[in-house]
Design a protein around this motif. Structure first.
Motif, PDB file in Angstrom:
ATOM      1  N   LEU A 128      15.843   3.809 -10.449  1.00 10.63           N
ATOM      2  CA  LEU A 128      14.596   3.125 -10.139  1.00 10.63           C
ATOM      3  C   LEU A 128      13.812   2.942 -11.430  1.00 10.63           C
ATOM      4  N   ARG A 129      13.555   1.688 -11.806  1.00  7.33           N
ATOM      5  CA  ARG A 129      12.841   1.400 -13.046  1.00  7.33           C
ATOM      6  C   ARG A 129      11.340   1.363 -12.789  1.00  7.33           C
ATOM      7  N   GLU A 143       7.801  -2.747 -11.161  1.00  2.10           N
ATOM      8  CA  GLU A 143       7.121  -3.950 -11.641  1.00  2.10           C
ATOM      9  C   GLU A 143       6.586  -4.771 -10.474  1.00  2.10           C
ATOM     10  N   TRP A 144       7.357  -4.832  -9.379  1.00  3.02           N
ATOM     11  CA  TRP A 144       6.908  -5.596  -8.205  1.00  3.02           C
ATOM     12  C   TRP A 144       5.651  -4.972  -7.628  1.00  3.02           C
ATOM     13  N   GLU A 145       5.616  -3.647  -7.518  1.00  2.00           N
ATOM     14  CA  GLU A 145       4.442  -2.966  -6.982  1.00  2.00           C
ATOM     15  C   GLU A 145       3.236  -3.151  -7.901  1.00  2.00           C
ATOM     16  N   ASN A 154       2.636  -5.721  -9.907  1.00  2.00           N
ATOM     17  CA  ASN A 154       2.141  -7.087  -9.741  1.00  2.00           C
ATOM     18  C   ASN A 154       1.414  -7.264  -8.403  1.00  2.00           C
ATOM     19  N   MET A 155       1.910  -6.602  -7.364  1.00  2.00           N
ATOM     20  CA  MET A 155       1.253  -6.677  -6.060  1.00  2.00           C
ATOM     21  C   MET A 155      -0.167  -6.123  -6.124  1.00  2.00           C
ATOM     22  N   LEU A 156      -0.326  -4.965  -6.756  1.00  2.00           N
ATOM     23  CA  LEU A 156      -1.645  -4.355  -6.831  1.00  2.00           C
ATOM     24  C   LEU A 156      -2.589  -5.159  -7.724  1.00  2.00           C
ATOM     25  N   HIS A 157      -2.062  -5.760  -8.797  1.00  2.00           N
ATOM     26  CA  HIS A 157      -2.878  -6.670  -9.598  1.00  2.00           C
ATOM     27  C   HIS A 157      -3.331  -7.847  -8.735  1.00  2.00           C
ATOM     28  N   GLY A 158      -2.411  -8.364  -7.921  1.00  2.00           N
ATOM     29  CA  GLY A 158      -2.739  -9.493  -7.050  1.00  2.00           C
ATOM     30  C   GLY A 158      -3.800  -9.130  -6.033  1.00  2.00           C
ATOM     31  N   ILE A 159      -3.712  -7.941  -5.455  1.00  2.00           N
ATOM     32  CA  ILE A 159      -4.714  -7.495  -4.489  1.00  2.00           C
ATOM     33  C   ILE A 159      -6.075  -7.379  -5.152  1.00  2.00           C
ATOM     34  N   ALA A 160      -6.109  -6.802  -6.356  1.00  2.00           N
ATOM     35  CA  ALA A 160      -7.377  -6.658  -7.074  1.00  2.00           C
ATOM     36  C   ALA A 160      -7.986  -8.021  -7.391  1.00  2.00           C
ATOM     37  N   THR A 161      -7.135  -8.958  -7.798  1.00  2.00           N
ATOM     38  CA  THR A 161      -7.614 -10.311  -8.098  1.00  2.00           C
ATOM     39  C   THR A 161      -8.194 -10.977  -6.850  1.00  2.00           C
ATOM     40  N   ARG A 162      -7.500 -10.831  -5.739  1.00  2.00           N
ATOM     41  CA  ARG A 162      -7.952 -11.456  -4.474  1.00  2.00           C
ATOM     42  C   ARG A 162      -9.281 -10.873  -4.023  1.00  2.00           C
TER      43      ARG A 162
END
Length: 256
Positions: A189-190, A240-242, A244-252
Motif C-alpha cells: 500500500l503506497r 494518493e486517492w484519499e 485528493n478526495m480530502l482536498h476536494g472535500i475541503a475545496t467544496r
C-alpha cells in the motif's frame, strides 16, 4: 529495496558524539543503515562539512566500531522538517505521557504498525535529546509515539540504548514477518509523504474555519483540534486517492 532500507532512525539534536557513534553501531548490528542527525552537537552555525569532520575525529568514531560506513553516510539536517519531509510515517519515542502527546503505544505494538507500512513506504523513527527528549512541537509531527517499558524507578534510557532496543525489536519482528513473503504477490500500500499531509492539514484548517467548527479567536481550541487531526491522519496514513478526495472535500466546503 528491502524493508530495512525504507526505515530511517532520526536523532534530534544529539549532544554527545559517543551516543551518535554507538547508535550507528547499534543500527549496523541489526542490519539497518539509515541514520539521520538533526542539528547535532549544537554548533553555533550549521556547517555540514565541519560537522562531518568533528564526527569522524571524535569519540563518535570509536563508538561506531564496525559501523563507520553508517556514521559517514548519516544524513545531516538543519531542521526536523527537512529530515522527514519524504516519509509516509513518522514515529516518535518517549518516556513521557500526556494528553497533548497523542497516541502512545508500547514498543512491540508500535513495531507492528511500522512493519505494516515499511513494506512499501519510507518510515522515520525519532529519538529526542539526551536530556529533554522530543519537544511537543516535534511530537506533533508524529503519527504516534512508542515507549519502552522500564522500571518506574529509572524509566529514562540512554539514547544509544534506546536505538539498540528499537532496532532489535524491529529486526526480530521483521525477520519473522518477511522471511516467507518472497512468494506472496501482494502489492504494498503506497502512502503519501509527510509534506503532503501537512499541506492537507492547512486546507482542512481553512475549511473548518469557514464552517465555524473552529471558533474565531479561540487559539487553544484550534490548536487542540488540529493537533488531534494531525495525529489521526499521520497515524493512519493516506493513499494518493484519499489525499485528493480530502482536498476536494475541503475545496467544496470553502466554495459553498
Amino acid at each position: 529495496m528491502s524493508w530495512k532500507d525504507r526505515i530511517t532512525f532520526v536523532l534530534v539534536e544529539p549532544k554527545e558524539p559517543g551516543n551518535i557513534g554507538a547508535s550507528a553501531r547499534a543500527l549496523k548490528n541489526m542490519g539497518f543503515l539509515n541514520l539521520a542527525l538533526v542539528n547535532p552537537l549544537k554548533q553555533e552555525t550549521f556547517n555540514e562539512r565541519r560537522l562531518r569532520e568533528i564526527l569522524e575525529n571524535s569519540e563518535a568514531r570509536w563508538f561506531a566500531t564496525g559501523a563507520l560506513d553508517v556514521l559517514k553516510k548519516a544524513g545531516l539536517y538543519r531542521t526536523l522538517h527537512e529530515a522527514i519531509s519524504d516519509k509516509a510515517l513518522v514515529v516518535g519515542t518517549t518516556r513521557r505521557t500526556g494528553k497533548r502527546r497523542g497516541v502512545i503505544l508500547p514498543l512491540k505494538e508500535g513495531i507492528k504498525r511500522i512493519l505494516e507500512v515499511s513494506s512499501g513506504n519510507r518510515v522515520a523513527i525519532l529519538f529526542g535529546r539526551e536530556d529533554r527528549g522530543l519537544y511537543n512541537e516535534e511530537v506533533r509531527e508524529c503519527g504516534f509515539l512508542m515507549t519502552i517499558p522500564a522500571s518506574k524507578k529509572a524509566p529514562s534510557l540512554n539514547l544509544a540504548q534506546s536505538v539498540l532496543l528499537v532496532s532489535y525489536e524491529l529486526h526480530m519482528a521483521g525477520e519473522a514477518l518477511f522471511s516467507d513473503r518472497d512468494s506472496i504477490d501482494v502489492p504494498p500500500l503506497r502512502l503519501v509523504s509527510h509534506t503532503d499531509i501537512e499541506n492537507l492539514l492547512k486546507r482542512i484548517r481553512e475549511a473548518l474555519k469557514v464552517l465555524g467548527y473552529i471558533p474565531r479567536g479561540d487559539r487553544d481550541l484550534e490548536r487542540k483540534i488540529m493537533d488531534n487531526m494531525g495525529f489521526l491522519l499521520k497515524r493512519a496514513g493516506l493513499t494518493e486517492w484519499e489525499l485528493n478526495m480530502l482536498h476536494g472535500i475541503a475545496t467544496r466546503i470553502m466554495e459553498k
